[in-house]
Enzyme design. Structure first.
Site, PDB file in Angstrom:
ATOM      1  N   SER A 236      44.538  27.171  44.269  1.00 30.93           N
ATOM      2  CA  SER A 236      45.714  26.859  43.456  1.00 30.93           C
ATOM      3  C   SER A 236      45.335  25.899  42.319  1.00 30.93           C
ATOM      4  O   SER A 236      45.627  26.138  41.136  1.00 30.93           O
ATOM      5  CB  SER A 236      46.784  26.232  44.359  1.00 30.93           C
ATOM      6  OG  SER A 236      47.798  25.641  43.611  1.00 30.93           O
TER       7      SER A 236
ATOM      8  N   LYS B 181      44.191  27.075  38.005  1.00 33.41           N
ATOM      9  CA  LYS B 181      44.892  26.533  36.826  1.00 33.41           C
ATOM     10  C   LYS B 181      43.918  25.768  35.932  1.00 33.41           C
ATOM     11  O   LYS B 181      43.962  25.881  34.709  1.00 33.41           O
ATOM     12  CB  LYS B 181      46.020  25.593  37.282  1.00 33.41           C
ATOM     13  CG  LYS B 181      47.200  26.347  37.878  1.00 33.41           C
ATOM     14  CD  LYS B 181      48.269  25.415  38.395  1.00 33.41           C
ATOM     15  CE  LYS B 181      47.896  24.762  39.689  1.00 33.41           C
ATOM     16  NZ  LYS B 181      48.925  24.218  40.507  1.00 33.41           N
ATOM     17  N   LYS B 182      43.046  24.986  36.529  1.00 36.32           N
ATOM     18  CA  LYS B 182      42.118  24.169  35.727  1.00 36.32           C
ATOM     19  C   LYS B 182      41.082  25.049  35.042  1.00 36.32           C
ATOM     20  O   LYS B 182      40.714  24.797  33.897  1.00 36.32           O
ATOM     21  CB  LYS B 182      41.425  23.125  36.626  1.00 36.32           C
ATOM     22  CG  LYS B 182      42.389  22.120  37.204  1.00 36.32           C
ATOM     23  CD  LYS B 182      43.066  21.308  36.104  1.00 36.32           C
ATOM     24  CE  LYS B 182      44.257  20.529  36.583  1.00 36.32           C
ATOM     25  NZ  LYS B 182      45.011  19.885  35.497  1.00 36.32           N
TER      26      LYS B 182
ATOM     27  N   ASP C  64      39.548  17.045  32.305  1.00 37.43           N
ATOM     28  CA  ASP C  64      40.886  16.714  32.795  1.00 37.43           C
ATOM     29  C   ASP C  64      40.790  16.016  34.139  1.00 37.43           C
ATOM     30  O   ASP C  64      39.750  16.010  34.790  1.00 37.43           O
ATOM     31  CB  ASP C  64      41.718  18.007  32.914  1.00 37.43           C
ATOM     32  CG  ASP C  64      43.208  17.727  32.968  1.00 37.43           C
ATOM     33  OD1 ASP C  64      43.614  16.554  32.768  1.00 37.43           O
ATOM     34  OD2 ASP C  64      43.975  18.666  33.213  1.00 37.43           O
ATOM     35  N   LYS C  65      41.933  15.461  34.517  1.00 35.93           N
ATOM     36  CA  LYS C  65      42.061  14.804  35.811  1.00 35.93           C
ATOM     37  C   LYS C  65      43.238  15.474  36.504  1.00 35.93           C
ATOM     38  O   LYS C  65      44.207  15.868  35.855  1.00 35.93           O
ATOM     39  CB  LYS C  65      42.320  13.323  35.537  1.00 35.93           C
ATOM     40  CG  LYS C  65      42.870  12.518  36.660  1.00 35.93           C
ATOM     41  CD  LYS C  65      44.346  12.259  36.482  1.00 35.93           C
ATOM     42  CE  LYS C  65      44.953  11.676  37.725  1.00 35.93           C
ATOM     43  NZ  LYS C  65      46.405  11.684  37.708  1.00 35.93           N
ATOM     44  N   HIS C  66      43.133  15.629  37.811  1.00 40.65           N
ATOM     45  CA  HIS C  66      44.253  16.228  38.529  1.00 40.65           C
ATOM     46  C   HIS C  66      44.516  15.429  39.798  1.00 40.65           C
ATOM     47  O   HIS C  66      43.598  15.105  40.537  1.00 40.65           O
ATOM     48  CB  HIS C  66      43.922  17.681  38.894  1.00 40.65           C
ATOM     49  CG  HIS C  66      45.062  18.382  39.564  1.00 40.65           C
ATOM     50  ND1 HIS C  66      46.111  18.943  38.872  1.00 40.65           N
ATOM     51  CD2 HIS C  66      45.334  18.602  40.869  1.00 40.65           C
ATOM     52  CE1 HIS C  66      46.971  19.473  39.722  1.00 40.65           C
ATOM     53  NE2 HIS C  66      46.529  19.285  40.939  1.00 40.65           N
ATOM     54  N   SER C  67      45.791  15.128  40.024  1.00 36.85           N
ATOM     55  CA  SER C  67      46.156  14.404  41.234  1.00 36.85           C
ATOM     56  C   SER C  67      46.869  15.365  42.182  1.00 36.85           C
ATOM     57  O   SER C  67      47.624  16.239  41.741  1.00 36.85           O
ATOM     58  CB  SER C  67      47.088  13.251  40.865  1.00 36.85           C
ATOM     59  OG  SER C  67      47.826  12.847  41.988  1.00 36.85           O
TER      60      SER C  67
ATOM     61  N   THR D   5      54.583  14.756  36.514  1.00 37.88           N
ATOM     62  CA  THR D   5      54.295  14.217  35.175  1.00 37.88           C
ATOM     63  C   THR D   5      55.223  14.808  34.119  1.00 37.88           C
ATOM     64  O   THR D   5      55.698  14.111  33.217  1.00 37.88           O
ATOM     65  CB  THR D   5      52.813  14.518  34.843  1.00 37.88           C
ATOM     66  OG1 THR D   5      52.019  13.828  35.806  1.00 37.88           O
ATOM     67  CG2 THR D   5      52.421  14.058  33.458  1.00 37.88           C
TER      68      THR D   5
ATOM     69  N   ARG E 114      54.463  29.213  49.463  1.00 34.40           N
ATOM     70  CA  ARG E 114      53.843  28.215  50.365  1.00 34.40           C
ATOM     71  C   ARG E 114      54.769  27.030  50.603  1.00 34.40           C
ATOM     72  O   ARG E 114      54.863  26.509  51.711  1.00 34.40           O
ATOM     73  CB  ARG E 114      52.517  27.718  49.760  1.00 34.40           C
ATOM     74  CG  ARG E 114      51.414  28.746  49.833  1.00 34.40           C
ATOM     75  CD  ARG E 114      50.228  28.303  49.008  1.00 34.40           C
ATOM     76  NE  ARG E 114      49.677  27.044  49.425  1.00 34.40           N
ATOM     77  CZ  ARG E 114      49.066  26.174  48.609  1.00 34.40           C
ATOM     78  NH1 ARG E 114      48.935  26.452  47.312  1.00 34.40           N
ATOM     79  NH2 ARG E 114      48.589  25.051  49.067  1.00 34.40           N
TER      80      ARG E 114
HETATM   81  N1  URA Z   1      48.624  20.908  43.819  1.00 30.51           N
HETATM   82  C1  URA Z   1      48.521  22.201  43.404  1.00 30.51           C
HETATM   83  O1  URA Z   1      48.575  22.499  42.221  1.00 30.51           O
HETATM   84  N2  URA Z   1      48.370  23.143  44.353  1.00 30.51           N
HETATM   85  C2  URA Z   1      48.287  22.876  45.664  1.00 30.51           C
HETATM   86  O2  URA Z   1      48.139  23.784  46.452  1.00 30.51           O
HETATM   87  C3  URA Z   1      48.400  21.530  46.089  1.00 30.51           C
HETATM   88  C4  URA Z   1      48.564  20.557  45.124  1.00 30.51           C
END
Ligand code: URA
Length: 436
Positions: free
Chosen positions: A183, A187-188, A80-83, A120, A168
């Site tokens: 964080s 999730k990943k 996967d890719k995460h931005s 997204t 946060r």
């Molecule tokens: N994206 C996230 O999922 N968590 C963060 O803390 C910052 C960006």
């Protein structure tokens, strides 16, 4: 152990043990840790940081707060890719079908817009019928058969992240490297990936506004991800101007469709999509170098395979068939579509990118409160970028608005967001750094 004792320790800059971190996180799930505890804890971490062991423990505890998926039944790399989020950033929706067409499995679990940045999921929900919350069985079937599926966080994946992130967001503790790392990676990792490529946005439209911070985020994520054997690399990419020529949910999907149809390709956006796709192909060892990765990704785009994959994903998730051919009938236009004009002649030397994102929020395309309903059709198109020459009374962008008042509000924000000068600027790179 009392939550306040754990907070006290972090406040006094002591190292937390694995057990203390696990207890704090399980306390969030069982109600023994309140939102006030979380806000004090995150502020203590914000100021005093965490070492790698603590960050690994936090990531693992957050990952284990819910289900952890595995994709052992798939015969190929799951990447996967995460931005970290930006303005006009629709890269995921373009990249996912491209890499799936090249042999990668991409189960992409995405989020909603946050503050001035779009999400997204909100963009995909502008497609009529598209279901961002399919059950686990359907999600797995689509990933298996199509190669990609972009959905929301339906499964019980890292549920404490949602709680901690919510705190946060309203306590000025987002910009903390260990908290960002835990964080994102919780999730990943719970999504069961073999590999990850991070797109760390840097600039006035991102939360990372200086290179040292962006570097710190990238390096920490790579170090912690490696501990879990999830091969991770990162790119730092420019967010000092919007990515692409549109901002707003349905308008960005239209830009995706034009891209996948190869009828309108924004060069900066294309560069980011290709660089990240190549990095993913390299991560999975489908190619041996970046150049071959870019070539393979470009071919998948040009020969129409990526477009076909996108159409399949959309229709399997409940959206229309043949969306690439029917973009006009798929989306509803906003009642007001009018340009915002420049009142100066010169070169665009600076754009307040965050302000452009906020203009779209003011138009109703983003949320001010978490439960706000968004308007998918509003936003901006034909947005001009840095270094472009403009004359007085020429369009800076086209505003798509629901009401005249909202149009006027957005018009003012956009005019103030552009700095137009008579001195030229040196163009800056779109891909700023590779970290591995
Ligand atoms: N994206 C996230 O999922 N968590 C963060 O803390 C910052 C960006």
């Amino acid at each position: 152990m009392l939550p306040q004792e754990i907070i006290r320790k972090k406040r006094d800059n002591e190292q937390l043990s694995l057990t203390e971190i696990q207890e704090f996180i399980s306390g969030i799930l069982n109600g023994k840790v309140s939102e006030s505890h979380i806000s004090a804890f995150t502020m203590a971490v914000f100021f005093n940081g965490m070492n790698t062991d603590e960050c690994i423990a936090l990531t693992e505890a957050m990952m284990n707060s819910g289900d952890v998926l595995n994709w052992n039944d798939l015969n190929g790399p799951v990447i996967d890719k995460h931005s970290t989020g930006g303005v006009g950033d629709k890269v995921s929706i373009m990249l996912s079908p491209i890499i799936a067409s090249c042999g990668i499995y991409n189960p992409m679990i995405s989020g909603r817009g946050l503050g001035h940045t779009g999400g997204t999921l909100d963009k995909l929900e502008s497609i009529p019928g598209y279901n961002t919350t399919p059950n686990n069985l359907i999600f797995r079937e689509i990933v298996k058969n199509v190669g990609c599926a972009i959905i929301g966080q339906t499964a019980n994946l890292a549920p404490v992240d949602k709680v901690i992130y919510g705190v946060r967001d309203v306590t000025a503790t987002v910009e903390s490297i260990p908290l960002i790392t835990a964080s994102i990676l919780s999730k990943k990792l719970s999504a069961g990936l073999n590999g990850l490529v991070m797109d760390i946005k840097l600039g006035n439209g991102a939360f990372a506004t200086d290179i040292t911070f962006a570097n710190g985020v990238g390096k920490n994520i790579i170090q912690v991800a490696n501990h879990f054997a999830m091969k991770t690399t990162a790119l730092i990419t420019d967010m000092n101007q919007p990515l692409g020529h549109s901002i707003g949910n349905a308008l960005e999907i239209i830009e995706v469709i034009e891209y996948l149809n190869c009828t309108k390709i924004n060069p900066r956006l294309h560069e980011v999509v290709m660089a990240l796709s190549a990095e993913i192909l390299l991560n999975s060892k489908i190619v041996n170098d970046k150049e071959s990765g870019i070539q393979m990704a470009n071919e998948a785009l040009q020969n129409g395979k990526a477009g076909e994959t996108f159409e399949k994903m959309v229709s399997e998730l409940g959206g229309p068939n043949n969306i690439l051919q029917n973009k006009i009938s798929t989306f509803t236009n906003s009642p007001i579509i009018k340009p915002v004009k420049s009142d100066k002649t010169g070169v665009i030397t600076k754009i307040d990118t965050r302000a452009l994102g906020l203009a779209v929020v003011e138009l109703g395309g983003g949320r001010k409160k978490t439960d706000d309903i968004i308007n998918h059709s509003v936003g901006l198109t034909n947005v001009l970028g840095l270094g472009e020459k403009i004359i007085n009374d020429q369009d800076l962008a086209i505003i798509h608005a629901q009401t005249e008042d909202q149009f006027k509000q957005a018009e003012k924000i956009i005019q103030n967001a552009y700095n137009i000068s008579d001195v030229d600027i040196v163009s800056t790179p779109t891909i700023i750094e590779y970290l591995d």
